[in-house]
Design a protein around this motif. Structure first.
Motif, short mmCIF file in Angstrom:
data_model
loop_
_atom_site.label_atom_id
_atom_site.label_comp_id
_atom_site.label_asym_id
_atom_site.label_seq_id
_atom_site.Cartn_x
_atom_site.Cartn_y
_atom_site.Cartn_z
N ARG A 3 0.85 -1.20 0.00
CA ARG A 3 0.00 0.00 0.00
C ARG A 3 0.87 1.23 0.00
NH1 ARG A 3 -3.50 -0.09 5.16
NH2 ARG A 3 -3.54 2.08 4.57
N LEU A 4 0.37 2.28 -0.60
CA LEU A 4 1.01 3.59 -0.55
C LEU A 4 0.26 4.41 0.50
CD1 LEU A 4 3.00 5.65 -1.82
CD2 LEU A 4 1.13 6.30 -3.35
N ILE A 5 0.98 4.86 1.52
CA ILE A 5 0.33 5.64 2.57
C ILE A 5 1.14 6.89 2.87
CG2 ILE A 5 -0.77 3.65 3.67
CD1 ILE A 5 1.41 3.93 5.87
N ASN A 6 0.42 7.92 3.32
CA ASN A 6 1.06 9.14 3.81
C ASN A 6 1.15 9.00 5.33
OD1 ASN A 6 1.88 11.68 4.54
ND2 ASN A 6 0.16 12.76 3.64
N VAL A 7 2.33 8.71 5.82
CA VAL A 7 2.53 8.49 7.25
C VAL A 7 2.10 9.72 8.05
CG1 VAL A 7 4.27 8.05 9.03
CG2 VAL A 7 4.37 6.83 6.87
N MET A 8 2.33 10.89 7.50
CA MET A 8 1.98 12.12 8.21
C MET A 8 0.47 12.17 8.49
SD MET A 8 3.67 14.58 9.54
CE MET A 8 5.18 14.87 8.65
N GLU A 9 -0.33 11.68 7.57
CA GLU A 9 -1.78 11.66 7.77
C GLU A 9 -2.16 10.80 8.98
OE1 GLU A 9 -5.84 10.53 5.31
OE2 GLU A 9 -3.96 10.79 4.22
N ILE A 10 -1.54 9.67 9.10
CA ILE A 10 -1.81 8.77 10.23
C ILE A 10 -1.35 9.44 11.54
CG2 ILE A 10 -1.18 6.57 11.30
CD1 ILE A 10 -0.95 5.48 8.40
N LEU A 11 -0.18 10.04 11.52
CA LEU A 11 0.34 10.67 12.73
C LEU A 11 -0.51 11.86 13.17
CD1 LEU A 11 4.17 10.53 11.99
CD2 LEU A 11 2.82 8.99 13.43
N VAL A 12 -0.97 12.65 12.22
CA VAL A 12 -1.85 13.79 12.54
C VAL A 12 -3.15 13.28 13.14
CG1 VAL A 12 -3.27 15.62 11.52
CG2 VAL A 12 -0.84 15.46 10.96
N SER A 13 -3.72 12.26 12.52
CA SER A 13 -4.97 11.69 13.02
C SER A 13 -4.81 11.19 14.46
CB SER A 13 -5.41 10.56 12.10
OG SER A 13 -6.60 9.99 12.56
N ASP A 14 -3.70 10.53 14.73
CA ASP A 14 -3.45 10.03 16.09
C ASP A 14 -3.26 11.17 17.09
OD1 ASP A 14 -3.55 7.47 15.08
OD2 ASP A 14 -1.37 7.16 15.14
N THR A 15 -2.67 12.26 16.66
CA THR A 15 -2.34 13.37 17.57
C THR A 15 -3.54 14.28 17.83
OG1 THR A 15 -0.09 13.27 16.70
CG2 THR A 15 -0.65 15.20 18.00
N ILE A 16 -4.53 14.28 16.94
CA ILE A 16 -5.71 15.12 17.13
C ILE A 16 -6.38 14.83 18.46
CG2 ILE A 16 -8.09 15.47 16.32
CD1 ILE A 16 -7.00 15.53 13.48
N ASP A 17 -6.46 13.56 18.85
CA ASP A 17 -7.09 13.22 20.13
C ASP A 17 -6.38 13.89 21.30
OD1 ASP A 17 -9.05 11.60 18.98
OD2 ASP A 17 -7.76 9.83 19.03
N GLU A 18 -5.05 13.86 21.29
CA GLU A 18 -4.27 14.50 22.36
C GLU A 18 -4.54 16.00 22.42
OE1 GLU A 18 -0.08 13.63 22.03
OE2 GLU A 18 -0.54 11.67 21.19
N ILE A 19 -4.55 16.63 21.26
CA ILE A 19 -4.76 18.08 21.18
C ILE A 19 -6.16 18.45 21.67
CG2 ILE A 19 -4.98 20.03 19.58
CD1 ILE A 19 -2.08 19.20 20.08
N LEU A 20 -7.16 17.68 21.28
CA LEU A 20 -8.53 17.98 21.69
C LEU A 20 -8.74 17.73 23.19
CD1 LEU A 20 -10.56 16.73 18.61
CD2 LEU A 20 -10.17 19.09 19.33
N ARG A 21 -8.07 16.74 23.75
CA ARG A 21 -8.17 16.51 25.21
C ARG A 21 -7.59 17.69 25.98
NH1 ARG A 21 -7.07 11.03 24.05
NH2 ARG A 21 -4.84 11.34 24.31
N ALA A 22 -6.56 18.31 25.44
CA ALA A 22 -5.93 19.45 26.11
C ALA A 22 -6.69 20.75 25.87
CB ALA A 22 -4.49 19.60 25.62
N ASN A 23 -7.60 20.74 24.89
CA ASN A 23 -8.37 21.94 24.54
C ASN A 23 -9.86 21.58 24.53
OD1 ASN A 23 -6.23 24.05 23.56
ND2 ASN A 23 -5.61 22.07 22.74
N LYS A 24 -10.41 21.35 25.69
CA LYS A 24 -11.78 20.86 25.82
C LYS A 24 -12.84 21.85 25.31
CE LYS A 24 -10.78 17.76 29.63
NZ LYS A 24 -10.58 16.59 28.86
N ASP A 25 -12.48 23.11 25.16
CA ASP A 25 -13.44 24.11 24.70
C ASP A 25 -13.58 24.12 23.18
OD1 ASP A 25 -10.77 25.00 24.69
OD2 ASP A 25 -11.41 27.09 24.52
#
Length: 89
Positions: A3-25
């Protein structure tokens, strides 16, 4: 199968949860999450790899630390954009 994948897309998707937990508003609906990812990915370099299914996790894990600071910075900037101009009511 390869498969051809954009690793950055996976990493961003994984990191969104962390960012949203820190910014509950900030809205975390599916549309805002995708908008965050789109804005951040447009400001990050792509990193495509050819891999098999089992290697995806291994490759993303190896690259995560390398790109973590850039991803957090891009998502933090994306939060400002999306929160000012959400695409829903």
């Amino acid at each position: 199968m390869f498969r051809l994948i954009n690793v950055m897309e996976i990493l961003v998707s994984d990191t969104i949860d962390e960012i949203l937990r820190a910014n509950k508003d900030i809205c975390s609906c599916p549309r805002c999450r995708l908008d965050l990812a789109a804005v951040a990915l447009n400001n990050l370099p792509t990193n495509y790899v050819v891999t098999t299914e089992g290697e995806v996790v291994k490759r993303t894990g190896a690259l995560k630390q390398q790109f973590k600071v850039d991803i957090i910075r891009a998502l933090t900037e994306a939060l400002k954009v999306v929160s000012k101009h959400p695409h829903h009511s």
